[in-house]
Enzyme design. Structure first.
Site, mmCIF file in Angstrom:
data_model
loop_
_atom_site.group_PDB
_atom_site.id
_atom_site.type_symbol
_atom_site.label_atom_id
_atom_site.label_comp_id
_atom_site.label_asym_id
_atom_site.label_seq_id
_atom_site.Cartn_x
_atom_site.Cartn_y
_atom_site.Cartn_z
ATOM 1 C CB CYS A 19 -0.922 0.013 1.217
ATOM 2 S SG CYS A 19 -0.058 0.411 2.759
ATOM 3 C CB CYS A 27 6.567 -0.075 4.307
ATOM 4 S SG CYS A 27 5.728 -1.257 5.389
ATOM 5 C CB CYS A 47 2.301 -6.995 3.108
ATOM 6 S SG CYS A 47 0.812 -6.077 3.518
ATOM 7 C CB CYS A 71 0.585 -3.178 9.505
ATOM 8 S SG CYS A 71 -0.522 -3.079 8.074
ATOM 9 C CG HIS A 89 1.514 -6.780 28.685
ATOM 10 N ND1 HIS A 89 0.567 -5.887 29.113
ATOM 11 C CD2 HIS A 89 1.666 -7.681 29.694
ATOM 12 C CE1 HIS A 89 0.146 -6.225 30.319
ATOM 13 N NE2 HIS A 89 0.791 -7.312 30.700
ATOM 14 C CB CYS A 107 2.546 -1.407 28.047
ATOM 15 S SG CYS A 107 1.160 -0.269 27.840
ATOM 16 C CB CYS A 141 -4.583 -1.921 31.523
ATOM 17 S SG CYS A 141 -4.367 -3.458 30.609
ATOM 18 C CB CYS A 175 -4.697 -4.018 24.374
ATOM 19 S SG CYS A 175 -3.008 -3.480 24.037
ATOM 20 C CB CYS A 202 5.132 0.642 19.754
ATOM 21 S SG CYS A 202 5.135 0.088 18.036
ATOM 22 C CB CYS A 241 -1.412 2.124 19.006
ATOM 23 S SG CYS A 241 -0.906 2.072 17.264
ATOM 24 C CB CYS A 247 -1.388 -2.917 20.829
ATOM 25 S SG CYS A 247 -0.283 -3.932 19.833
ATOM 26 C CB CYS A 259 0.305 -4.053 13.007
ATOM 27 S SG CYS A 259 1.511 -2.810 13.474
#
Lengths: 306, 476
Positions: free
Chosen positions: A49, A52, A147, A182, A220, A223, A239, A245, A254, A272, A279, A282
């Site tokens: 798409c 990336c 992908c 993603c 996690h 997090c 949470c 999640c 992340c 996110c 989450c 992805c």
């Protein structure tokens, strides 16, 4: 002095964040790039798409994309940005392939249905044939994005085009690195390329061939919300496990790296879970179908099943 | 003696597109007599979406395209709100508009500098490395000091579009692909700190658009005035409208409307039909409104040459995009051409960026989301705009899951093949009559193609449930 467990976690997470970012992050880019010639990069887009590539354009933590494109990398083929079109572009790709010794970056899944004709790189060249032909002469292959790494959304049921990952097409190869997401975070791609340039070899990879530097821990596990009560609504500061999640079964950094940084060497502005939504998992081979449903918003929060 | 000139692949677009033109000498100059645009990649989103829990659609559809994911997130949220009866609070509506606006700015900067500008600038002596070589270099390109300045701006624009995404992520969580969109608003609450940091970047972007980008577009317009008369296409324009200013749906920053055969009109989506005579689908897949859309592949169909269906409004070809929006809204009505598209896009970037500053002031600290429960069944349509044009999602929920999901995208309107009446799509029509000075360097055709800002991931989302596709081979 007594501190609460929450305080302890918060403090050690912050220190750990700084350390881990330092260790994995500031890979003396200047030295790496000054050391040798620019690595040649051929970037093929398959059933993707362009997310990336757009994400790559957002690179800043290690280096911004103007530096990457003008000083660091020798990008011989990337259809989104290259000046040449049509046969001139194809000739450039083939000439680079013949010279060999390049990093092949592939985004998008590889469709195998209809002899691969669901994705044509150019007339007469399916993505299926192309990824094999260009992988043969590459020194390293990076499957960027979920992908390419795992089949991703095109591979989601019922997989109408027979979409597969780059690794499935090429078979077992020690040249392959998966950089899923993603889209993939630009740092995961740029940092991996920088590591190869600096060290002349692939970084340590997990069982899914993802660099452990970026994918070694679950979302996690670091997090900032893990010590809070499970909340029962999107948009709150608790949470979000009950809201769907997938942090416990998703590997990437992340929570500490965050997204869309505005400053070299610094974490991003948001991510996110910080934006109060779960989450989606992805970076995993099981994205999307194994992460379905992404959200649980009707009145029953999801019970723990990780 | 005519010949076929192909540009395959077209670069500096999103996705996979081949363009084939039949050219011949007309008054001593090679001229495009006929053009066929061909999308080259399929994934099958419609089938993949079926069976998913409805809220998943907001996130899955964003991955149709990484350049305009936010528009899909918006369309999906709007369609689900219609199906489920959700109404976002004011914060939610505005937060979504701000994220969408940030991506519009990102996309328009990316388009002018990084996708289109290389058609007009000769970077010889300035950027003589890949990926800026090899390239077509034609005598009419900007050279020397002016080219140097353009290249400086190109580099600056890389930073600006990155900042536009940084700005969008303040409310959007991350970009591309924002996780905060949800029927009922956005998950990200509003804080005054976020408003301040968003506004700081927005101010920098507005300055760039006003002081650098608009003058650069004007420079191209001044140096290439002949392109005000090249690439017109059908002359009909269509816009669903975007950036709701309240929850009524009828008050938007850029209005809904159309220009058909010179007359302005309202948009009634029941008047849209998709034709498939020259597309690889069964006859039963054609002549349908998207609400009843069917997609059955027919890969060996005689005469077909594209996977893109041919959407038409009351049977007529319509162009979509910034020019259509700005025209319908009354902001730009100079003409329809290559330069008019570039100019309207830049002016729209300014209009949206300026409006966003006002929207920031309408936010209040607090939540942006009103919980919207998922129902067992329902139908909804979400109409919005992607940077490159009108975008619609048509959705049906049955037994608590998605039972039908149809997406009609802007590039489907712009890059469609002929319809059942053998009327060419907008880009095909725009290429007709274009003079090519040197067929080895068809820069004139590229300028026309790029003016539409094509996005091919969006143009084809349909599945071929059963097997074979066929390669279209041009024979002279």
């Amino acid at each position: 002095m007594r501190i609460t467990r929450r305080d302890y976690l918060r403090a050690s997470t912050a220190a750990g964040v700084a350390l881990s970012l330092k260790a994995s992050g500031m890979l003396d880019i200047e030295k790496a790039w000054a050391a040798g010639t620019k690595p040649v990069v051929l970037w093929l887009q398959a059933q993707g798409c362009t997310g990336c590539s757009v994400s790559f354009l957002n690179s800043i933590y290690y280096a911004t994309v103007d530096t990457l494109l003008t000083q660091t990398l020798d990008v011989q083929y990337h259809t989104t940005v290259m000046a040449a079109a049509g046969q001139m572009a194809v000739n450039a790709a083939n000439a680079a392939r013949n010279r060999g010794n390049y990093i092949l970056v592939v985004n998008g899944a590889i469709p195998t249905g209809a002899a691969g004709k669901y994705c044509m790189l150019w007339p007469g060249m399916t993505a299926l044939d192309g990824v094999k032909a260009f992988a043969a002469n590459a020194s390293t292959i990076i499957a960027v994005g979920t992908c390419a790494a795992f089949g991703g959304i095109p591979g989601g049921a019922p997989n109408p085009t027979g979409a597969k990952s780059v690794g499935s097409i090429l078979g077992t190869t020690s040249k392959l690195i998966n950089v899923p997401g993603c889209p993939a975070h630009p740092d995961w791609l740029v940092g991996t390329v920088s590591y190869i340039m600096q060290n002349g070899k692939l970084p340590v990879l997990d069982s899914q061939r993802r660099p452990t530097t970026y994918y070694g821990s679950t979302v996690h596990s670091h997090c900032p919300r893990r010590e809070s009560e499970t909340g029962s609504y999107i948009g709150g500061s608790n949470c979000l496990y009950g809201m769907g999640c997938k942090g416990p079964r998703t590997h990437c950094d992340c929570p500490s790296r965050k997204w869309n940084s505005g400053t070299a060497g610094q974490a991003g502005v948001n991510w996110c879970v910080e934006s109060c939504t779960p989450c989606h998992g992805c970076t995993e081979p099981t994205f999307p179908d194994g992460m379905d449903p992404f959200l649980t918003v009707n009145n029953t929060p999801r019970a723990y099943d990780d | 003696m005519s010949s076929v000139l192909g540009i395959a692949p077209v670069t500096r677009i999103e996705g996979h597109l081949d363009v084939f033109m039949t050219i011949d000498l007309v008054n001593g100059v090679q001229t495009v007599l006929d053009a066929r645009t061909k999308g080259q990649m399929f994934r099958g989103f419609e089938q993949i979406l079926q069976g998913h829990q409805p809220l998943d659609a907001v996130h899955l559809t964003q991955r149709i395209c990484g350049v305009c994911p936010i528009s899909h997130g918006m369309a999906s949220s709007l369609a689900l709100e219609q199906a489920l009866g959700g109404v976002p609070p004011s914060n939610g509506r505005i937060v979504r508009n701000l994220i969408l606006g940030a991506n519009f700015i990102q996309s328009h900067i990316l388009h002018f500098y990084h996708l289109a500008a290389l058609d007009y600038i000769d970077t010889t002596g300035i950027l003589d490395i890949a990926p800026w070589v090899p390239r077509y270099t034609t005598p009419d390109m900007v050279k020397g000091a002016a080219a140097s300045t353009f290249v400086q701006h190109y580099v600056q624009a890389l930073a600006m579009r990155r900042k536009a995404h940084q700005m969008g992520a303040i409310f959007g969580g991350k970009l591309p692909c924002s996780p905060v969109f949800i029927p009922g608003g956005a998950s990200q609450p509003v804080t005054s700190a976020k408003v301040t940091s968003f506004r700081t970047i927005l101010t920098e972007l507005r300055s760039f658009i006003n002081n650098i980008m608009l003058p650069d577009v004007q420079t191209v317009a001044t140096l290439y005035p002949q392109y005000y008369n090249i690439g017109r296409g059908p002359g009909n324009l269509l816009a669903y409208g975007v950036f709701d200013l309240d929850n009524s749906g009828t008050n938007k920053l850029l209005k809904r409307g159309r220009l058909t055969k010179g007359a302005l009109g309202v948009v009634d989506t029941t008047q849209i039909k998709e034709y498939v005579k020259y597309s690889w689908y069964t006859p039963a897949s054609g002549n349908l409104n998207p609400a009843n859309g069917v997609t059955q592949a027919s890969a060996d169909k005689v005469d077909a040459y594209s996977w893109i269906k041919a959407p038409r409004y009351q049977g007529a070809v319509h162009e979509v995009g910034p020019l259509a929006r700005m025209w319908v809204n009354g902001d730009y009505r100079k003409g329809i051409s290559v330069i008019d598209r570039l100019m309207a896009r830049a002016l729209e970037a300014r209009k949206v960026a300026d409006a966003m500053d006002g929207w920031l002031s309408q936010l209040s600290a607090g939540g942006s989301y009103t919980r919207t429960l998922v129902k067992a069944s329902g139908m909804g349509v979400g109409l919005t705009e992607a940077p490159r044009g009108a975008l619609g999602h048509w959705l049906q929920i049955s037994n608590s899951v998605i039972s039908r999901y149809q997406i009609v995208t802007p590039t489907e309107w712009n890059a469609s093949p002929m319809d059942d009446n053998k009327i060419h799509g907008a880009l095909e029509q725009a290429l007709k009559g274009v003079k090519i000075a040197d067929p080895a360097k068809p820069i004139e055709a590229l300028r026309v193609i790029h003016s539409f800002d094509p996005c091919l991931s969006c143009a084809v989302h349909m599945a071929t449930p059963d097997g074979d596709t066929r390669q279209f081979v041009v024979t002279p």
